[in-house]
Design an enzyme around this catalytic site. Structure first.
Site, short mmCIF file in Angstrom:
data_model
loop_
_atom_site.label_atom_id
_atom_site.label_comp_id
_atom_site.label_asym_id
_atom_site.label_seq_id
_atom_site.Cartn_x
_atom_site.Cartn_y
_atom_site.Cartn_z
N ARG A 70 0.85 -1.21 0.00
CA ARG A 70 0.00 0.00 0.00
C ARG A 70 0.88 1.25 0.00
NH1 ARG A 70 -1.18 1.75 4.69
NH2 ARG A 70 -1.82 -0.24 5.56
N TYR A 122 -16.99 17.83 -14.36
CA TYR A 122 -17.58 16.48 -14.36
C TYR A 122 -18.60 16.37 -13.21
CZ TYR A 122 -17.78 11.51 -13.20
OH TYR A 122 -18.20 10.25 -12.86
N ASP A 195 -7.88 19.50 -14.04
CA ASP A 195 -8.28 18.14 -14.43
C ASP A 195 -8.08 18.04 -15.94
OD1 ASP A 195 -9.65 15.86 -15.26
OD2 ASP A 195 -11.23 16.08 -13.77
N LYS A 220 -9.86 7.20 -18.55
CA LYS A 220 -10.24 7.69 -19.88
C LYS A 220 -9.06 7.53 -20.86
CE LYS A 220 -14.13 8.68 -17.89
NZ LYS A 220 -13.87 8.82 -16.50
N1 PLP Z 1 -12.66 13.89 -14.27
C1 PLP Z 1 -13.33 13.82 -15.41
C2 PLP Z 1 -13.19 14.91 -16.42
C3 PLP Z 1 -14.15 12.72 -15.68
O1 PLP Z 1 -14.82 12.67 -16.85
C4 PLP Z 1 -14.26 11.70 -14.71
C5 PLP Z 1 -15.13 10.51 -14.95
O2 PLP Z 1 -15.90 10.45 -15.87
C6 PLP Z 1 -13.57 11.83 -13.52
C7 PLP Z 1 -12.76 12.93 -13.32
C8 PLP Z 1 -13.66 10.78 -12.45
O3 PLP Z 1 -12.84 9.71 -12.74
P1 PLP Z 1 -13.11 8.20 -12.28
O4 PLP Z 1 -14.37 7.76 -12.95
O5 PLP Z 1 -11.88 7.48 -12.75
O6 PLP Z 1 -13.25 8.22 -10.80
#
Ligand code: PLP
Length: 406
Positions: A70, A122, A195, A220
């Site tokens: 971990r 998101y 992000d 993604k």
């Molecule tokens: N940031 C963006 C732009 C996303 O589209 C997503 C998920 O769709 C996330 C963060 C969250 O990621 P995760 O689904 O891997 O937790």
């Protein structure tokens, strides 16, 4: 000793029912022979998947860099080192999901701290801020960051984190990272997190534009094969890195070594995949822009996009994700259109080799409050597309056939 050995030798179940006695020492061999940690230096060109949960120490508390999986794992380290280099950062850390990475970031803050975030993020990020961060005693302010003066108006004492996503999701607004970062650093002690999930490190590198941290849902494009959920951060700020590293171990939201292996493998084709997503995505966006049943296409690399110049200034291209409005649409019409597609699949997520479509109003962004959705233009006619790696002609033909059904 002999007495003890005799006491320990059991009559096995097999012996009881007439089988021969099993080999003594078998379990010890199975556990130790050929497994000596010192042997694992085989010069393989593909990094090994190290599933071990613990590591042999030279002497108590003297280890070779790893003590418990971990806290640190060799396969995870391989991936984190590669991720840091792709963003030209000094450090990277991986987490069990993109939201796990975001949770780690807000956990560096405390009660009374203020977060200013882009208004169009998101849905899960919106939910994390509105619920978890607020429950932790933080104030969260949503701002349209396409205009830095909105941020200026929202600035107050105690702003500790400025969060943005660019291009935004699903409105595809482009935010000037350099401008926002310069403003924040000049006027506060806050750190800026971008992000970068939608573009990947191949098309946009926020650390080079003044951001302190870049965050990803590796789920993604970075992984790109729709088979891993994982998140990461990269930074060159040692203090932030140390706090997040502490949290990664203390909270234990780490990814599995096998998943780290998969993402590390996927990074080898990231540049090729992104080039193809970009090219095919542009062809489809142009096709849709010219279609009579489409009201508007939101794609940052189209000249019609309001922040086209910023796109050219801060990115190296665009991925396969964009949005468009169906003309005169309601829920029924959008649903019929999406169900008529044969190659594009109706599904959440994006960034994989497979082409996907979704309706943010009732899917990815259903958790965003209705009034905020209205303000952002997330209505039942807004469709988000994630163009995969199939042949462009087949994808356009798929849209063409679906338009004929509505
Ligand atoms: N940031 C963006 C732009 C996303 O589209 C997503 C998920 O769709 C996330 C963060 C969250 O990621 P995760 O689904 O891997 O937790």
């Amino acid at each position: 000793m002999e007495q003890l050995t005799n006491e320990l030798s059991e009559i096995s179940f097999g012996e009881q029912i007439g089988f021969r006695k099993a080999e003594e020492g078998f379990a010890t061999k199975a556990i130790h022979v050929g497994q000596e940690p010192e042997l694992w230096n085989c010069r393989a060109v593909v990094p090994l998947i190290s599933l071990a949960t613990t590591y042999k120490q030279f002497a108590p508390a003297q280890h070779a860099g790893f003590e418990y999986s971990r806290s640190g794992n060799p396969t995870r380290s391989v991936l984190e080192t590669c991720l840091a280099s792709l963003d030209n950062g000094k450090y990277a850390l991986t987490f069990a999901s993109g939201l796990g990475a975001q949770t780690a970031i807000i956990s560096t803050l405390k009660t009374g701290d203020v977060i200013i975030t882009g208004d169009d993020v998101y849905g899960g990020t919106n939910r994390l801020f509105r619920n978890l961060a607020v429950n932790m005693g933080m104030e969260v302010i949503f701002v349209d960051m396409t205009d830095v003066s909105n941020l200026e108006k929202a600035m107050k004492d105690n702003v500790k984190l400025v969060w943005l996503e660019t291009p935004t999701n699903p409105s595809m607004k482009v935010i000037d990272i350099q401008k926002i970062s310069d403003f924040v650093h000049k006027n506060s002690e806050a750190f800026v997190v971008v992000d970068n999930t939608f573009l990947s490190a191949y098309f946009q590198r926020p650390l080079e534009l003044g951001a302190d941290v870049v965050a990803y849902s590796l789920t993604k494009y970075m992984n790109g094969h729709a088979d891993v959920v994982m998140g990461s951060i990269a930074t060159s700020n040692e203090k932030i890195y140390e706090r997040l590293k502490f949290y990664q171990n203390a909270a234990g939201i780490v990814p599995s070594p096998f998943d780290c292996y998969l993402v590390n493998r996927s990074l080898k084709t990231l540049s090729l995949r992104m080039e193809r997503h970009f090219k095919t995505g542009m062809a489809i966006a142009k096709y849709l822009e010219a279609h009579e049943k489409v009201e508007k296409v939101l794609h940052p690399a189209l000249k019609s996009h309001p922040q086209y110049e910023t796109t050219l200034k801060q990115t190296y291209g665009h991925s396969g994700v964009f949005s468009f409005y169906l003309r005169d649409a309601n829920l029924e019409k959008s649903t019929k259109f999406l169900q008529s597609l044969k190659i594009f699949m109706i599904a959440e997520s994006l960034g994989g080799f497979e082409s996907l479509v979704e309706l943010p109003s009732i899917m990815t962004h259903a958790s965003v409050p209705e009034d905020q959705r209205k303000e952002l233009g997330i209505n039942d006619g807004l469709i988000r597309v994630s163009v995969g790696l199939e042949d462009a002609k087949d994808l356009i033909a798929d849209f063409d056939d679906a338009f004929k059904q509505i």
